[in-house]
Design a protein around this motif. Structure first.
Motif, PDB file in Angstrom:
ATOM      1  N   LEU A   1       0.626 -12.507  16.002  1.00  0.00           N
ATOM      2  CA  LEU A   1      -0.034 -12.594  14.499  1.00  0.00           C
ATOM      3  C   LEU A   1       1.151 -12.082  13.601  1.00  0.00           C
ATOM      4  O   LEU A   1       2.020 -11.158  14.052  1.00  0.00           O
ATOM      5  N   VAL A   2       0.941 -12.690  12.763  1.00  0.00           N
ATOM      6  CA  VAL A   2       1.923 -12.202  11.293  1.00  0.00           C
ATOM      7  C   VAL A   2       1.209 -11.805  10.026  1.00  0.00           C
ATOM      8  O   VAL A   2       0.427 -12.475   9.605  1.00  0.00           O
ATOM      9  N   LEU A   3       1.200 -10.232  10.012  1.00  0.00           N
ATOM     10  CA  LEU A   3       0.322  -9.901   8.887  1.00  0.00           C
ATOM     11  C   LEU A   3       0.863 -10.164   7.703  1.00  0.00           C
ATOM     12  O   LEU A   3       2.137  -9.314   7.496  1.00  0.00           O
ATOM     13  N   CYS A   4       0.209 -10.705   6.569  1.00  0.00           N
ATOM     14  CA  CYS A   4       0.916 -10.990   5.387  1.00  0.00           C
ATOM     15  C   CYS A   4       0.211  -9.744   4.051  1.00  0.00           C
ATOM     16  O   CYS A   4      -1.162  -9.880   4.231  1.00  0.00           O
ATOM     17  N   HIS A   5       0.943  -9.489   3.314  1.00  0.00           N
ATOM     18  CA  HIS A   5       0.496  -8.596   2.537  1.00  0.00           C
ATOM     19  C   HIS A   5       1.294  -8.376   0.947  1.00  0.00           C
ATOM     20  O   HIS A   5       2.441  -9.164   1.129  1.00  0.00           O
ATOM     21  N   GLU A   6       0.724  -8.247  -0.090  1.00  0.00           N
ATOM     22  CA  GLU A   6       1.488  -8.455  -1.235  1.00  0.00           C
ATOM     23  C   GLU A   6       1.654  -6.764  -1.620  1.00  0.00           C
ATOM     24  O   GLU A   6       0.913  -5.990  -1.777  1.00  0.00           O
ATOM     25  N   ALA A   7       2.999  -6.776  -1.999  1.00  0.00           N
ATOM     26  CA  ALA A   7       3.458  -5.474  -2.397  1.00  0.00           C
ATOM     27  C   ALA A   7       2.747  -4.813  -3.356  1.00  0.00           C
ATOM     28  O   ALA A   7       2.435  -5.568  -4.440  1.00  0.00           O
ATOM     29  N   GLY A   8       2.025  -3.492  -3.425  1.00  0.00           N
ATOM     30  CA  GLY A   8       1.239  -2.922  -4.444  1.00  0.00           C
ATOM     31  C   GLY A   8       0.025  -3.203  -4.654  1.00  0.00           C
ATOM     32  O   GLY A   8      -0.559  -2.852  -5.465  1.00  0.00           O
ATOM     33  N   ARG A   9      -0.352  -4.542  -3.955  1.00  0.00           N
ATOM     34  CA  ARG A   9      -1.804  -4.761  -4.252  1.00  0.00           C
ATOM     35  C   ARG A   9      -2.822  -3.723  -3.291  1.00  0.00           C
ATOM     36  O   ARG A   9      -2.629  -3.420  -2.052  1.00  0.00           O
ATOM     37  N   GLU A  10      -3.568  -3.106  -4.124  1.00  0.00           N
ATOM     38  CA  GLU A  10      -4.515  -1.946  -3.673  1.00  0.00           C
ATOM     39  C   GLU A  10      -6.062  -2.320  -3.413  1.00  0.00           C
ATOM     40  O   GLU A  10      -6.641  -1.642  -2.699  1.00  0.00           O
ATOM     41  N   ALA A  11      -6.500  -3.424  -4.055  1.00  0.00           N
ATOM     42  CA  ALA A  11      -7.897  -4.028  -3.960  1.00  0.00           C
ATOM     43  C   ALA A  11      -7.640  -5.552  -3.847  1.00  0.00           C
ATOM     44  O   ALA A  11      -6.872  -6.230  -4.252  1.00  0.00           O
ATOM     45  N   ILE A  12      -8.925  -5.988  -3.358  1.00  0.00           N
ATOM     46  CA  ILE A  12      -9.323  -7.210  -3.206  1.00  0.00           C
ATOM     47  C   ILE A  12      -9.298  -8.193  -4.467  1.00  0.00           C
ATOM     48  O   ILE A  12      -9.810  -7.667  -5.261  1.00  0.00           O
TER      49      ILE A  12
ATOM     50  N   GLY B   1       5.426  -8.375  10.030  1.00  0.00           N
ATOM     51  CA  GLY B   1       4.631  -8.357   8.956  1.00  0.00           C
ATOM     52  C   GLY B   1       5.512  -8.937   7.814  1.00  0.00           C
ATOM     53  O   GLY B   1       6.793  -8.704   7.679  1.00  0.00           O
ATOM     54  N   ALA B   2       4.946  -9.888   6.821  1.00  0.00           N
ATOM     55  CA  ALA B   2       5.423 -10.571   5.787  1.00  0.00           C
ATOM     56  C   ALA B   2       5.005  -9.849   4.654  1.00  0.00           C
ATOM     57  O   ALA B   2       3.856  -9.732   4.259  1.00  0.00           O
ATOM     58  N   LEU B   3       5.855  -9.550   3.682  1.00  0.00           N
ATOM     59  CA  LEU B   3       5.626  -8.721   2.596  1.00  0.00           C
ATOM     60  C   LEU B   3       6.087  -9.475   1.159  1.00  0.00           C
ATOM     61  O   LEU B   3       7.058  -9.947   1.083  1.00  0.00           O
ATOM     62  N   ASN B   4       4.984  -9.854   0.750  1.00  0.00           N
ATOM     63  CA  ASN B   4       5.377 -10.715  -0.633  1.00  0.00           C
ATOM     64  C   ASN B   4       5.789  -9.598  -1.724  1.00  0.00           C
ATOM     65  O   ASN B   4       5.068  -8.765  -2.299  1.00  0.00           O
ATOM     66  N   THR B   5       6.986  -9.628  -2.130  1.00  0.00           N
ATOM     67  CA  THR B   5       7.530  -8.580  -3.147  1.00  0.00           C
ATOM     68  C   THR B   5       8.001  -9.208  -4.649  1.00  0.00           C
ATOM     69  O   THR B   5       8.668  -8.614  -5.184  1.00  0.00           O
ATOM     70  N   LYS B   6       7.442 -10.502  -4.722  1.00  0.00           N
ATOM     71  CA  LYS B   6       8.025 -11.180  -5.820  1.00  0.00           C
ATOM     72  C   LYS B   6       7.841 -10.315  -7.266  1.00  0.00           C
ATOM     73  O   LYS B   6       8.806 -10.628  -7.831  1.00  0.00           O
ATOM     74  N   HIS B   7       6.812  -9.479  -7.182  1.00  0.00           N
ATOM     75  CA  HIS B   7       6.920  -8.699  -8.544  1.00  0.00           C
ATOM     76  C   HIS B   7       7.788  -7.575  -8.550  1.00  0.00           C
ATOM     77  O   HIS B   7       7.787  -6.675  -9.573  1.00  0.00           O
ATOM     78  N   LEU B   8       8.553  -7.253  -7.535  1.00  0.00           N
ATOM     79  CA  LEU B   8       9.474  -5.955  -7.563  1.00  0.00           C
ATOM     80  C   LEU B   8      11.022  -6.368  -7.796  1.00  0.00           C
ATOM     81  O   LEU B   8      11.372  -7.336  -7.414  1.00  0.00           O
TER      82      LEU B   8
END
Lengths: 341, 341
Positions: free
Chosen positions: B254-265, B298-305
């Motif tokens: 598995l590769v776990l994908c998350h967006e940096a800073g997102r705290e709620a669905i 883990g893949a982290l989406n940091t586009k807003h940073l």
């Protein structure tokens, strides 16, 4: 007024006629007859009570044309694949010509059958394809946890572990005690019994949780809702349906259903069923981030065991689940209901 | 021969034209033009490369009639609700009259539109409604874990965390390294890019795992399969789709994908996203009884940073996930691929 129903169950009554038996056992309907030509040929005086305990007494006849007057014919047997058996056509035709409704939970939709649609229109009967979900479903809004009602969901270690029966027994026992309760069906037998509901397994996966949420919201004016679970989160094919119900209903309490002695997923024998206690914990973990809940009771299906073996199996199950357990058919649902209320 | 495509994206390019951008970025197709009348009106000389880095250069025109010759028109923008915008009708008509195919991922099916169906038949084009699943799907057989291929699945803490992009970047990087790999799409953009696939969210929930299993089996002659995940198991509305993919694909990693800073669905702001490490563990626990697997990256989406903030966020994410992490867009997919191969 109580609806009078005839139950079509050719060559299937009672063991392969789950819907017919469910209606006999749990529906408010008045059964006028079961239609099973195999039984009627062998014994023209056959009665439902020759085959099942604790159900209304009614004749078993060979064809719909021999039934006493009725309001609806329910197709009470589901052939493998869910098709329509053409040998049933004269029976369905007879029902429609008598002005009755016809209710079916088949994959084959009666409404798409030109002859049946024409007969229904001509004689004023309705065709209800239970397995056809409404057209206007949408995604869940995530609001079930905010409703002012106690939601009790049955979950299982596998399919066919007694979730529908447990849910229905709990609901009826609650009503008998004066609790303001409702039953929320999610599969065809429950829907036919309740004359209401959405078949979650037939809803597109994006809307499946939304369908459950909609049913829970519609019944949220009751103090307790008993929601029928489906499948299992450890099932290789049906876990999506299970997850949709868990997250769509956002239950306050879970009742874990297991069949004594079953060690592998039915029909998927290379998949072992883990310790039921582990499965219960997995349901709690999966629910936690969306709407926390816990397993408050365990229902064990012991129908294949002697009384002594059932007692041993219940003792073992109690220690695995870590909550009160019972076989709601053998022992009655009282002990389970105590753990819930 | 490379397919030449025109990409319809009125008033949406590039930010609200996910499918058009996905095709530009990842498909083997040759884009002849993007069609966005808003952009073309403001700047008659507009090019794709004015709006996006690293994509093929093509003009942005105001209508399909102004496109250079093409083989297929792809509806590259999805309005809320997935309907067909009637202002697009002249464009679709022009494409069909030119003998081209039209590909759409809308809830509204082009094949059900009488004018489009007639034009397609008359001029020999095909209408492909990407969101319409095949009619012959069935339940999963539970065999994906026995296939002789390494299945890599992207999973997420929420929707829109970069699962499609991560899957595609990993797949392309693997192929660039000479790995015999295939991409298994499960959503409309991936399906349009790959010109193959089943939209799992539109499959009835009983068959959703079966649809995924079928795709994995069809591509099992490759050494590695990169399967696009959907939704999240902690999502109140879409977790059923997620579960169907997890149990249907039976991934090895598995590769776990998350967006940096997102705290709620997203869109369900009262539902907190738990610690990503906890979510990763929940995926492993849910997979365990059916087909054990683990989060290997883990893949982290940091586009807003900013660059500095992205480094900090990646450090934090690495400690949460307990595995190598990277932003596959900012850093490239190399480090993630290393953890997989």
């Amino acid at each position: 007024m109580t609806r009078r129903v005839a139950l079509l169950a050719h060559e299937g009554f009672p063991d392969r006629a789950k819907t017919a038996v469910g209606v006999l056992r749990y529906a408010d309907d008045e059964p006028v007859a079961v239609v099973d030509r195999e039984i009627a040929e062998a014994d023209p005086d056959a009665r439902t009570t020759d085959y099942l305990d604790g159900v209304p007494d009614a004749p078993v006849v060979g064809r719909v044309a021999d039934c006493p007057d009725f309001d609806a014919l329910i197709i009470g047997v589901a052939p493998i694949g869910g098709g329509f058996n053409e040998s049933w056509r004269p029976d369905v035709r007879a029902a429609l010509e008598a002005g009755a409704d016809v209710v079916a939970g088949l994959h084959y939709f009666l409404n798409d059958d030109e002859e049946f649609a024409a007969l229904a229109a001509e004689h004023g009967g309705e065709l209800w394809d239970v397995r056809k979900p409404p057209d206007d479903l949408g995604v869940a809004e995530g609001v079930a946890r905010d409703l002012d009602t106690e939601v009790v969901l049955t979950v299982g270690t596998d399919c066919s572990t007694g979730k529908m029966t447990t849910t229905r027994e709990l609901y009826e026992a609650a009503v008998d005690r004066g609790v303001d309760a409702a039953f929320v069906p999610t599969g065809q037998t429950g829907i036919v019994i309740e004359d209401w509901g959405i078949p979650v397994d037939r809803v597109v996966s994006d809307f499946a949780a939304g369908a459950v949420e909609r049913m829970v919201r519609e019944r949220a004016d009751h103090d307790y809702l008993f929601v029928e679970g489906q499948g299992s989160i450890v099932h290789p094919a049906y876990s999506a349906v299970t997850t949709a119900i868990l997250h769509g209903a956002m239950p306050d309490a879970l009742v874990l259903c297991h069949e004594a002695g079953r060690e592998a997923i039915h029909g998927y024998e290379s998949f072992e069923i883990p310790n039921p206690g582990y499965v219960g914990g997995l349901y709690e973990s999966l629910a936690e981030p969306v709407a926390p809940t816990e397993v408050v009771a365990g229902a064990l299906n012991t129908k294949h065991l002697s009384d002594g073996d059932a007692t041993d199996a219940l003792d073992r199950y109690r220690s695995q689940v870590g909550a009160p357990v019972a076989d709601p058919v053998r022992d009655g649902p009282g002990a389970l209901l105590e753990a819930i209320l």
